[in-house]
Design an enzyme around this catalytic site. Structure first.
Site, mmCIF file in Angstrom:
data_model
loop_
_atom_site.group_PDB
_atom_site.id
_atom_site.type_symbol
_atom_site.label_atom_id
_atom_site.label_comp_id
_atom_site.label_asym_id
_atom_site.label_seq_id
_atom_site.Cartn_x
_atom_site.Cartn_y
_atom_site.Cartn_z
ATOM 1 N N VAL A 157 0.825 -1.213 0.000
ATOM 2 C CA VAL A 157 0.000 0.000 0.000
ATOM 3 C C VAL A 157 0.859 1.264 0.000
ATOM 4 C CG1 VAL A 157 -0.232 0.355 2.508
ATOM 5 C CG2 VAL A 157 -2.156 0.918 0.981
ATOM 6 N N LYS A 159 3.603 1.880 2.630
ATOM 7 C CA LYS A 159 4.070 2.260 3.974
ATOM 8 C C LYS A 159 5.546 2.666 3.960
ATOM 9 C CE LYS A 159 2.961 -1.704 5.779
ATOM 10 N NZ LYS A 159 2.370 -2.350 4.595
ATOM 11 N N SER A 160 6.389 1.828 3.380
ATOM 12 C CA SER A 160 7.830 2.105 3.379
ATOM 13 C C SER A 160 8.168 3.330 2.548
ATOM 14 C CB SER A 160 8.602 0.881 2.866
ATOM 15 O OG SER A 160 8.411 -0.239 3.708
ATOM 16 N N ASP A 177 8.796 -2.616 8.351
ATOM 17 C CA ASP A 177 8.312 -3.978 8.079
ATOM 18 C C ASP A 177 7.824 -4.688 9.340
ATOM 19 O OD1 ASP A 177 7.763 -6.068 6.201
ATOM 20 O OD2 ASP A 177 9.403 -7.169 7.119
ATOM 21 N N GLU A 202 12.955 -1.174 3.296
ATOM 22 C CA GLU A 202 12.801 -1.917 2.049
ATOM 23 C C GLU A 202 11.905 -1.140 1.088
ATOM 24 O OE1 GLU A 202 10.743 -5.946 0.203
ATOM 25 O OE2 GLU A 202 10.635 -5.533 2.347
ATOM 26 N N ARG A 243 -14.686 13.106 7.518
ATOM 27 C CA ARG A 243 -14.236 14.332 6.863
ATOM 28 C C ARG A 243 -14.056 15.480 7.843
ATOM 29 N NH1 ARG A 243 -17.626 15.392 1.463
ATOM 30 N NH2 ARG A 243 -15.923 16.915 1.251
#
Length: 315
Positions: A157, A159-160, A177, A202, A243
């Protein structure tokens, strides 16, 4: 496998081993420290034998007033097969009866030059840290403006990549990770990276990069308290996303509830900036400034004023 053994506290606090050397590999399973004053008086009904036993000036001075037979009986009961160690503070002389009993039962007797209260506090803090409940979470932990932000989400998605952008913006990476988390208090979660992947990130297409080597020592941290969770998920048009920011979702990690925000991912959204602002906004809320509540109150006031004006015009 035991997390802490008697030999660990001997090395950590530079304790002198007096007797009972065969028991230095005994496991320490609880962080509580016992000062067996009432046991010295002969009451062993609720003796917490599994704890570290700490003898200070009060216990030793009382023990010295007992007769020879009582001294032997008390020390034999004090040394059990599950007692991890008996520690004498203030560099006081260790009673001979304790040495003899400890040798028979292989209970290590240790001595420290520290004052009793200080030694007890340091031992408790050390054991609570080592024996704290632990878990591991798939995600990234970043220190953003002093806020420990745990970024979670499905694999791939982003993240890293988001963490890399945050590091480039001056924030500090703690773990990528896999985040090891320990609960040191009722509401305190401390996260760190496993030793094997410490300071590593990574990035798909690039591979493994060393953040400290690339960006310097100021770009990493060894551990950080977790106070905010950001959940990254692929944008779902059928799902309702908050929102205004009035709804506060929680995520339970071990026994602690942590504030959780869900951020939808779609092309064109700068996730690093969004997470950075989320961390700043979280700090403001903790300082008593809640923009969502202020807007809600302002909106409610405007609606009430309009209602009153309409009412006046009617009459």
């Amino acid at each position: 496998m035991a997390k802490v053994r008697t030999k660990d506290i001997i090395e950590k606090f530079n304790l002198e081993l007096i007797s009972g050397e065969e028991g230095v590999n005994r496991p320490i399973t609880v962080s509580d420290i016992s000062r067996p004053g009432i046991e010295m008086a002969g009451y062993f009904t609720y003796y917490p034998a599994e704890r570290l036993q700490l003898l200070g000036k009060t216990e030793i001075s009382f023990f010295n007033q007992l007769d020879v037979e009582q001294k032997q009986i008390r020390m034999e009961k004090l040394c059990t097969d599950i007692t991890p160690a008996i520690v004498v503070s203030r560099e006081m002389e260790v009673p001979q009866e304790l040495i003899e009993a400890s040798e028979r039962e292989s209970v290590p007797v240790l001595r420290s030059d520290m004052k009793t209260t200080r030694l007890s506090s340091r031992l408790t803090n050390y054991l609570e840290s080592k024996l704290a409940p632990t878990t591991a979470v798939h995600g990234v932990l970043v220190d953003i403006y002093g806020v420990g932000v745990l970024i979670i989400g499905k694999s791939g998605v982003g993240k890293s990549e988001t963490a890399l952008e945050l590091v480039k913006r001056g924030h500090r990476l703690v773990a990528d990770d896999c985040v090891e988390i320990r609960q040191e208090d009722q509401d305190t979660l401390i996260g760190n990276a496993p030793g094997l992947i410490e300071h590593l990130l990574e990035i798909r297409g690039l591979g493994i990069i060393n953040v400290m080597t690339l960006f310097g020592a100021g770009a990493v941290r060894n551990f950080k308290r977790i106070t905010l969770v950001i959940n990254l998920e692929t944008w779902d048009q059928t799902k309702h996303y908050d929102r205004l920011g009035l709804e506060e979702e929680k995520m339970k990690i071990i026994d602690t509830q942590i504030t959780k925000l869900t951020v939808p991912v779609r092309p064109g959204r700068n996730l690093a900036v969004i997470i950075e602002v989320a961390a700043m906004n979280y700090r403001l809320k903790k300082m008593g400034i809640n923009a969502a509540e202020q807007f809600s109150n302002r909106l409610t006031g405007a609606i009430e004023d309009t209602t009153l004006e309409d009412h006046d015009e009617t009459y």
